[in-house]
Design an enzyme around this catalytic site. Structure first.
Site, mmCIF file in Angstrom:
data_model
loop_
_atom_site.group_PDB
_atom_site.id
_atom_site.type_symbol
_atom_site.label_atom_id
_atom_site.label_comp_id
_atom_site.label_asym_id
_atom_site.label_seq_id
_atom_site.Cartn_x
_atom_site.Cartn_y
_atom_site.Cartn_z
ATOM 1 N N HIS A 128 35.307 2.444 27.556
ATOM 2 C CA HIS A 128 34.351 1.702 26.716
ATOM 3 C C HIS A 128 34.959 1.426 25.342
ATOM 4 O O HIS A 128 34.830 2.261 24.447
ATOM 5 C CB HIS A 128 33.083 2.540 26.516
ATOM 6 N N CYS A 154 33.580 -1.054 32.084
ATOM 7 C CA CYS A 154 33.192 0.014 33.003
ATOM 8 C C CYS A 154 32.612 -0.591 34.292
ATOM 9 O O CYS A 154 33.378 -1.148 35.078
ATOM 10 C CB CYS A 154 32.241 0.980 32.319
ATOM 11 N N GLU A 187 33.839 -0.388 23.117
ATOM 12 C CA GLU A 187 32.791 -0.586 22.102
ATOM 13 C C GLU A 187 32.504 0.665 21.282
ATOM 14 O O GLU A 187 31.957 0.569 20.183
ATOM 15 C CB GLU A 187 31.502 -1.111 22.748
ATOM 16 N N LYS A 230 0.810 -1.210 0.000
ATOM 17 C CA LYS A 230 0.000 0.000 0.000
ATOM 18 C C LYS A 230 0.851 1.272 0.000
ATOM 19 O O LYS A 230 1.752 1.434 0.823
ATOM 20 C CB LYS A 230 -0.902 0.004 1.254
HETATM 21 N N1 GLN Z 1 28.313 3.449 37.479
HETATM 22 C C1 GLN Z 1 29.720 3.347 37.270
HETATM 23 C C2 GLN Z 1 30.412 4.684 37.398
HETATM 24 O O1 GLN Z 1 29.827 5.716 37.307
HETATM 25 C C3 GLN Z 1 30.024 2.723 35.925
HETATM 26 C C4 GLN Z 1 29.574 3.537 34.751
HETATM 27 C C5 GLN Z 1 29.503 2.771 33.467
HETATM 28 O O2 GLN Z 1 29.467 1.547 33.469
HETATM 29 N N2 GLN Z 1 29.440 3.488 32.359
HETATM 30 O O3 GLN Z 1 31.590 4.732 37.584
#
Ligand code: GLN
Length: 536
Positions: free
Chosen positions: A510, A384, A512, A190
């Site tokens: 991080h 983290c 990632e 559609k």
């Molecule tokens: N809560 C934790 C801190 O502030 C880890 C933060 C996270 O995993 N991005 O240090």
């Protein structure tokens, strides 16, 4: 306003049609033709940035090297284009209003009434053209969040309507992404929703140049002709975007459909040569053809929404391609893991990843998961909060500090192995106040991470308030958990490893956020390699 050309991408009919992926795919095609390209996202919500948003709202918060907390679409842009984005690549209504109100308080408007048009729209226009003023880019793609017709998007639509005239017709192109639903009862596709959506755009003064139609089925010639006729676009400007098994295939499909050629034609740019997609094709072929399967358990507390761990899941898949395996990721809810069921939960997994996070909920399940990985020698990556859990687990179960904890969860613990960073003490405001963005990290020679990175110093992105408490460094070392990555400027521990374990790595940063399709992150690649070794 210089020679930079602008592509604006709007969405109609419904949200979640994959505007981010289509924008990123177009970006990849243009880049593969040698153009300098970047992508920015305009988000219509009033939060100044997504840093204060729960992942359940819009998925993960993506962090750029310059420390901006941004929409997860910026992750797609970086992963598809192999570029670095920045604060300027994500604009929110909150930020727009904040600047306008600050200007008003400074008296910049000289007594004028401050209004949506022209003051808010001018600020949007200023932000949209900010990256272009650097003169670094040939083409800037701007994705407008939300769906045409939303009250929140109106000022953005108006601003880009005006920009078309400010920048010049041949310097702008409008792509509108809509849905062509399939009615199984009548067996028909559609086009009416698309017609309505384009009408809505026209009411706002924008005639789209290109229509990208999401569909579950092939669109035939007649249907395309009909859409072109009713929506006032060229026949070849009706592009189909059919469902595919992997998002990384979308650039190849868009090339087949000629999206890049159409855009370049409208922008009066050269499209004579084909884009060089050799590496991209190899990546997609390997992604689709790997048969050997590796199973990774991703332990987190936002698992109901896959988008919460978008960058981690994508990084694992990039690393799988590099290792010629298919990575099957199962999200495990940390609240559902306990000492009683942990062995059963992780049965058959080749690697365990404990995800980032905030707050108390699900924390004990994460610690139990680390314990299982450590004792059973399952390859482990903690990111983290995942690293922080690994530290707590080690302190409790190896060193013997039964009450060890992070002061984020227990401010009265006698063994605060994770504590608030010095610079965070006294910070009460939430938005944009964490330790954010890229910092250097010096790697220990001979460590797992030095081997993985093949480097001495790396730069990785952060988003946290708490850190490993260096008062405990010696006792951790003595018991066999060692820092292998240190920030050279302030001595903060960035990476910990357990040399007695086959592959146990936790990072305060991080990784990632830095993995891309063509440049998978070395730590993820090494983690998957270790998981392959652990195939029973
Ligand atoms: N809560 C934790 C801190 O502030 C880890 C933060 C996270 O995993 N991005 O240090």
């Amino acid at each position: 306003m210089g020679s930079t050309k602008y592509v604006f991408v709007t969405g109609g009919v419904t949200s979640s049609l994959g505007k981010g992926i289509v924008s990123a795919s177009l970006g990849r095609l243009l880049k593969a033709r040698g153009y300098e390209v970047t992508i920015q996202k305009l988000d219509p919500y009033i939060n100044v940035d997504p840093g204060t948003l729960n992942p359940y709202e819009h998925g993960e918060c993506y962090v750029t090297d310059d420390g901006a907390e941004t929409d997860l679409d910026l992750g797609h842009y970086e992963r598809f284009l192999d570029i670095q984005t920045s604060q300027a690549n994500n604009v929110t209504t909150g930020r727009i209003y904040q600047s306008v109100i600050n200007k008003e308080r400074r008296g910049d408007y000289l007594g004028k009434t401050v209004q949506i048009i022209p003051h808010i729209t001018d600020e949007i226009k200023r932000r949209v053209t900010l990256l272009g003023r650097k003169g670094e880019f040939d083409i800037i793609i701007t994705e407008i969040g939300g769906t045409v017709g939303d009250i929140e998007s109106l000022p953005y639509i108006e601003a880009v309507r005006q920009l078309r005239w400010d920048l010049g017709l041949e310097n702008t192109v409008f792509i509108h992404l809509t849905l062509v639903p399939y009615l199984s009862a009548s067996g028909e596709l559609k086009t009416k929703p698309t017609q309505h959506s384009v009408k809505e755009l026209l009411e706002n003064g924008i005639q789209p140049d290109v229509l990208v139609l999401r569909s579950e089925h092939e669109l035939d010639k007649d249907l395309r002709k009909k859409v072109a006729l009713f929506c006032n676009v060229e026949k070849d400007a009706v592009i189909q975007s059919i469902d595919v098994s992997t998002i990384y295939e979308v650039p190849l499909l868009m090339k087949e459909e000629g999206l890049d050629v159409m855009v370049l034609k409208k922008l009066k740019l050269d499209s004579s040569e084909s884009p060089d997609l050799k590496d991209w094709k190899t990546f997609v072929d390997r992604l689709k053809s790997s048969t050997k399967e590796i199973r990774i358990a991703l332990v987190g507390k936002y698992v109901e929404l896959h988008d919460s761990y978008k960058s981690i899941i994508e990084s694992l898949s990039h690393a799988g391609v590099m290792n010629n395996v298919k990575v099957k990721v199962d999200c495990i809810h940390s609240e559902e893991v306990s000492a009683d069921n942990v062995a059963e939960k992780f049965e058959g997994y080749n690697g365990i990843l404990v995800a980032p996070g905030f707050g108390d909920r699900g924390i004990e399940g994460k610690i139990v998961s680390v314990n299982y990985a450590r004792e059973n020698k399952v390859p482990f990556l903690g990111i983290c909060l995942g690293l922080q859990c690994a530290i707590i687990e080690f302190a409790r179960n190896v060193i013997g500090y039964e009450d060890a904890h992070s002061t984020e969860m227990d401010s009265n613990t006698k063994h605060p192995v994770i504590d608030l960073m010095e610079e965070q003490k006294g910070v009460t405001r939430k938005g944009g106040t964490m330790r954010l963005g890229g910092y250097a990290c010096e790697l220990d020679e001979g460590s797992i991470v030095a081997e993985a990175y093949q480097a001495k110093v790396v730069r990785e992105r952060h988003r946290h308030r708490y850190e490993f408490n260096n008062e405990f460094l010696e006792i951790f070392r003595e018991h066999g958990m060692v820092p292998t990555g240190i920030n050279p400027e302030n001595g903060l521990v960035e990476i910990m490893e357990q040399p007695a374990h086959p592959w146990f790595v936790g990072t305060q940063f991080h990784p990632e956020y830095r993995s891309t399709a063509l440049n998978p992150h070395p730590l993820f690649v090494a983690f998957i390699k270790a998981a392959i070794k652990n195939l029973k």
